[in-house]
Design a protein around this motif. Structure first.
Motif, PDB file in Angstrom:
ATOM      1  N   LEU A  90       0.816  -1.210   0.000  1.00 48.56           N
ATOM      2  CA  LEU A  90       0.000   0.000   0.000  1.00 48.56           C
ATOM      3  C   LEU A  90       0.851   1.263   0.000  1.00 48.56           C
ATOM      4  O   LEU A  90       0.570   2.217  -0.731  1.00 48.56           O
ATOM      5  CB  LEU A  90      -0.927  -0.015   1.218  1.00 48.56           C
ATOM      6  N   PHE A  91       1.899   1.276   0.807  1.00 50.63           N
ATOM      7  CA  PHE A  91       2.748   2.467   0.879  1.00 50.63           C
ATOM      8  C   PHE A  91       3.689   2.579  -0.317  1.00 50.63           C
ATOM      9  O   PHE A  91       4.246   3.659  -0.560  1.00 50.63           O
ATOM     10  CB  PHE A  91       3.552   2.457   2.179  1.00 50.63           C
ATOM     11  N   PRO A 120       1.742   4.621  -4.111  1.00 57.76           N
ATOM     12  CA  PRO A 120       1.719   6.022  -4.551  1.00 57.76           C
ATOM     13  C   PRO A 120       2.888   6.426  -5.448  1.00 57.76           C
ATOM     14  O   PRO A 120       2.664   7.011  -6.510  1.00 57.76           O
ATOM     15  CB  PRO A 120       1.707   6.802  -3.232  1.00 57.76           C
ATOM     16  N   VAL A 170      -4.544   9.644  -3.033  1.00 56.56           N
ATOM     17  CA  VAL A 170      -5.392   9.452  -1.856  1.00 56.56           C
ATOM     18  C   VAL A 170      -4.547   9.106  -0.633  1.00 56.56           C
ATOM     19  O   VAL A 170      -4.812   9.553   0.477  1.00 56.56           O
ATOM     20  CB  VAL A 170      -6.429   8.337  -2.121  1.00 56.56           C
ATOM     21  N   LEU A 171      -3.498   8.308  -0.854  1.00 52.06           N
ATOM     22  CA  LEU A 171      -2.619   7.906   0.236  1.00 52.06           C
ATOM     23  C   LEU A 171      -1.192   8.297  -0.097  1.00 52.06           C
ATOM     24  O   LEU A 171      -0.727   8.100  -1.216  1.00 52.06           O
ATOM     25  CB  LEU A 171      -2.684   6.394   0.450  1.00 52.06           C
ATOM     26  N   SER A 220       1.654  10.018   7.483  1.00 50.97           N
ATOM     27  CA  SER A 220       0.983   9.770   6.212  1.00 50.97           C
ATOM     28  C   SER A 220      -0.286  10.611   6.096  1.00 50.97           C
ATOM     29  O   SER A 220      -0.795  11.148   7.084  1.00 50.97           O
ATOM     30  CB  SER A 220       0.629   8.281   6.067  1.00 50.97           C
ATOM     31  N   SER A 221      -0.768  10.701   4.872  1.00 47.96           N
ATOM     32  CA  SER A 221      -2.010  11.404   4.592  1.00 47.96           C
ATOM     33  C   SER A 221      -2.954  10.444   3.889  1.00 47.96           C
ATOM     34  O   SER A 221      -2.584   9.843   2.870  1.00 47.96           O
ATOM     35  CB  SER A 221      -1.743  12.627   3.709  1.00 47.96           C
ATOM     36  N   VAL A 222      -4.136  10.260   4.431  1.00 50.30           N
ATOM     37  CA  VAL A 222      -5.140   9.366   3.850  1.00 50.30           C
ATOM     38  C   VAL A 222      -6.381  10.184   3.560  1.00 50.30           C
ATOM     39  O   VAL A 222      -7.050  10.669   4.481  1.00 50.30           O
ATOM     40  CB  VAL A 222      -5.479   8.198   4.799  1.00 50.30           C
ATOM     41  N   ALA A 223      -6.670  10.377   2.267  1.00 47.34           N
ATOM     42  CA  ALA A 223      -7.831  11.186   1.857  1.00 47.34           C
ATOM     43  C   ALA A 223      -7.817  12.560   2.513  1.00 47.34           C
ATOM     44  O   ALA A 223      -8.856  13.081   2.934  1.00 47.34           O
ATOM     45  CB  ALA A 223      -9.128  10.441   2.171  1.00 47.34           C
ATOM     46  N   THR A 227      -4.409  13.660   8.046  1.00 49.42           N
ATOM     47  CA  THR A 227      -3.053  13.375   8.485  1.00 49.42           C
ATOM     48  C   THR A 227      -3.063  12.355   9.616  1.00 49.42           C
ATOM     49  O   THR A 227      -3.838  12.468  10.572  1.00 49.42           O
ATOM     50  CB  THR A 227      -2.361  14.662   8.983  1.00 49.42           C
ATOM     51  N   LEU A 228      -2.206  11.335   9.502  1.00 46.29           N
ATOM     52  CA  LEU A 228      -2.054  10.319  10.540  1.00 46.29           C
ATOM     53  C   LEU A 228      -0.589  10.276  10.950  1.00 46.29           C
ATOM     54  O   LEU A 228       0.293  10.215  10.090  1.00 46.29           O
ATOM     55  CB  LEU A 228      -2.504   8.946  10.031  1.00 46.29           C
TER      56      LEU A 228
END
Length: 300
Positions: A18-19, A22, A48-49, A56-59, A62-63
């Motif tokens: 997943l990472f 992008p 999106v990610l 990280s940024s999801v949609a 920020t996480l």
């Protein structure tokens, strides 16, 4: 390999992929290598990610890794912006509600490598101690990391993180923690079983504290348990966390160290262990306080 472990392995690999997506979708390459030509390419951050397990940024949300956030605050000796704090609190809330160290079992790439080292050591017959450092030591390591960050003025663990060496390394080519990762592999192969994940990882220490309130817990059916100790042999965290339930003193594994990995559930030949939601107030032997989330099939 049991059903839960199979699912967990798929999730672990999927998180790595997943990472990496992008930069690939933007026409970049992995490990910091550029795969495009001379033309203009998109910025991976536009998707999106984007990011890593540290940030990280999801949609557009920020996480942030809670330990990295604490390190950054200590290093700057000030509170961070509201968006940064919210990003860290979201992660704390999610893992706190589920089971803090579920991150370690289901997401962290170092744990995936550690399980591979475990399998190799068993296959070649290398015997190492089950435990050389108390599992609670990683909480002290986390506190020391934050204190050191305040002292030197930069996030100490982020500079040597083995998690970043795998996650950021594959996606962006940032292999700053590669030396730490090599040391971990050698230690777990030759010195002590899972010594990093069990006792030394500071991020694991943070999630261990959060794990004390998690709502996904391993529960036991005392009447079904045949006391074969296969669950203790399979435990990825520390067999000691299973002692209260195996001794009949409790119905769930309460220790914050439990990773909710399902290894003990898969290993149980009597289907005496299962995942359940909720935490009864105290030991309530024999009561089924809620329906199981998952269970291994009985082999009897």
């Amino acid at each position: 390999m049991g059903k839960i472990t199979v699912v967990r392995r798929v999730v672990q690999v999927a998180m790595l992929v997943l990472f990496c997506l992008p930069p690939l979708l933007a026409g970049w390459g992995l490990a910091g290598l550029f795969a495009g030509g001379d033309g203009e390419v998109a910025t991976p951050a536009e998707g999106v990610l984007f990011g890593s397990l540290s940030s990280s940024s999801v949609a557009g949300i920020t996480l942030l890794d809670p330990l990295a956030t604490l390190e950054a605050m200590a290093a700057s000796r000030s509170l961070l912006t509201a968006s940064v704090l919210v990003g860290a609190l979201l992660v704390v809330l999610v893992y706190g509600l589920v089971r803090g160290r579920a991150f370690c079992a289901w997401v962290c790439p170092v744990n995936l490598i550690g399980e591979g080292v475990d399998a190799v050591r068993r296959r070649v017959g290398i015997a190492v101690p089950e435990r050389t450092v108390d599992r609670r030591a990683k909480i002290a390591v986390a506190a020391a990391v934050v204190a050191a960050s305040a002292l030197v003025g930069f996030p100490v663990f982020e500079a040597v993180s083995p998690i970043g060496a795998v996650n950021k390394g594959l996606a962006f080519g940032g292999f700053a923690g590669a030396g730490t990762l090599v040391a971990i592999v050698i230690a777990e192969l030759l010195v002590s079983r899972r010594v990093w994940c069990r006792a030394l990882c500071p991020l694991g220490g943070v999630f261990q504290v959060l794990g004390r309130v998690g709502q996904v817990n391993v529960a036991i059916d005392h009447d079904a348990c045949i006391h074969c100790d296969k669950c203790a042999e399979a435990c990825l965290a520390d067999p000691a966390i299973l002692t209260p339930v195996l001794a009949g003193e409790d119905t769930i594994v309460r220790a914050g160290d439990c990773m909710a990995c399902g290894a003990c559930v898969d290993a149980c030949p009597a289907a005496a262990l299962r995942f359940r939601l909720g935490r009864p107030r105290g030991a309530s032997r024999g009561k089924a306080d809620s329906a199981p989330v998952a269970a291994c099939p009985s082999s009897r």
